[in-house]
Design a protein around this motif. Structure first.
Motif, short mmCIF file in Angstrom:
data_model
loop_
_atom_site.label_atom_id
_atom_site.label_comp_id
_atom_site.label_asym_id
_atom_site.label_seq_id
_atom_site.Cartn_x
_atom_site.Cartn_y
_atom_site.Cartn_z
N SER A 16 33.24 48.45 -84.94
CA SER A 16 33.28 47.13 -85.56
C SER A 16 34.70 46.85 -86.01
O SER A 16 35.35 47.71 -86.62
CB SER A 16 32.35 47.07 -86.77
OG SER A 16 32.54 45.86 -87.50
N VAL A 72 28.05 46.11 -92.41
CA VAL A 72 27.55 46.61 -91.12
C VAL A 72 26.89 47.98 -91.28
O VAL A 72 26.85 48.79 -90.35
CB VAL A 72 28.67 46.65 -90.06
CG1 VAL A 72 28.99 45.25 -89.56
CG2 VAL A 72 29.93 47.32 -90.58
N THR A 103 32.90 42.12 -87.34
CA THR A 103 32.15 41.87 -86.12
C THR A 103 30.89 42.74 -86.14
O THR A 103 30.84 43.77 -86.83
CB THR A 103 32.95 42.22 -84.87
OG1 THR A 103 33.28 43.62 -84.87
CG2 THR A 103 34.25 41.41 -84.80
N LYS A 104 29.86 42.33 -85.43
CA LYS A 104 28.64 43.13 -85.36
C LYS A 104 28.96 44.52 -84.80
O LYS A 104 29.82 44.66 -83.92
CB LYS A 104 27.60 42.45 -84.48
CG LYS A 104 27.04 41.16 -85.06
CD LYS A 104 26.00 40.53 -84.13
CE LYS A 104 25.44 39.25 -84.73
NZ LYS A 104 24.43 38.62 -83.83
#
Length: 264
Positions: A6, A44, A259-260
């Motif tokens: 990520s 995350v 980000t994922k």
């Protein structure tokens, strides 16, 4: 088992990148406060206590702001080259000797099932370097803070499955913007940052059959916007004959939102 990553945050205000497997978990740079770094990782579902190491690219504050705090709080080892260690003195606080490790430019260190390959870049820091991560036949490249992209760098990073690549500024936005001329000259120089068009041109020489994802990173908050960066890089690649969106996809990164967690 899988290699996952990520971009926790990327931009001119701070940078942090996570990559790991079931056996090794690594953080590259920590350009935010300790609390912010914990929040980014929590977003995350990552736990700082599980990290096996902190890798440093260079000593600029947008890459090391929370480095010392995280290392001391979670007793994490830090890996950086000798010149970067010297340049970080006084910037990250005292680090116990047993947590300080040398990672030379142009060398490979292995963390369980991840081989980390370091390479030098042209930037106005003591000895800046970035990384290719190799695991289970996959290759992920992280490279920002580039004055220019040399043939040596292109050869090192070519045909990565994933690129996290700098698209720092739009040249006209920078030229017309409020920065003092000496700052503009530094950004545009060979030890500054790569613009959108040059990012596209460099990527055109590096994309291979394996390449599936490209993340545009380290965008300037004053001299770029996501849509413009994506459009400029995409247009440059299309002019070079690439089917953007089909052969591979372009992704944004954000200075505040991770980000994922993606699997390579």
């Amino acid at each position: 088992m899988s290699l996952h990553f990520s971009v926790l945050a990327s931009g001119s205000t701070g940078n942090a990148f996570y990559i790991g497997t079931d056996k090794a978990k690594l953080l590259v740079d920590a350009g935010f406060s300790g609390k912010q770094m914990e929040q980014l990782m929590d977003t995350v579902n990552l736990d700082p206590k599980e990290l096996d190491g902190l890798l440093v690219t260079h000593e600029h504050s947008d890459h090391i702001k929370g480095l010392g705090i995280l290392a001391r709080r979670y007793k994490l080892p830090i890996y950086a080259n000798e010149k970067t260690w010297k340049a970080m003195e006084g910037l990250i606080g005292a680090i116990p000797t047993e947590q300080k490790f040398i990672f030379d430019v142009g060398s490979v260190k292995t963390f369980a099932d991840i081989d980390v390959e370091s390479f030098g870049v042209s930037h106005d820091a003591a000895e800046p370097m970035f990384y290719c991560f190799h695991s289970m036949g996959k290759k992920v490249t992280l490279v920002t803070d580039l004055g220019y992209v040399s043939d040596r760098i292109k050869g090192t990073i070519r045909n990565s499955d994933v690129f996290i690549f700098e698209a720092n500024h739009d040249v006209e936005m920078l030229r017309m913007g409020p920065y003092p001329w000496n700052v503009k000259r530094r950004i545009l120089s060979d030890v500054g940052h790569v613009c959108n068009e040059d990012a596209g041109l460099a990527l055109a020489d590096c994309i291979g059959d394996k390449t599936k994802r490209i993340y545009l990173a380290h965008l300037s908050k004053d001299n770029n916007i996501k849509d413009l960066a994506r459009m400029s890089v995409s247009q440059t690649l299309q002019e070079k004959g690439f089917a953007v969106g089909e052969d591979f996809k372009l992704y944004d990164t954000d200075p505040k939102v991770p980000t994922k967690l993606a699997v390579v």
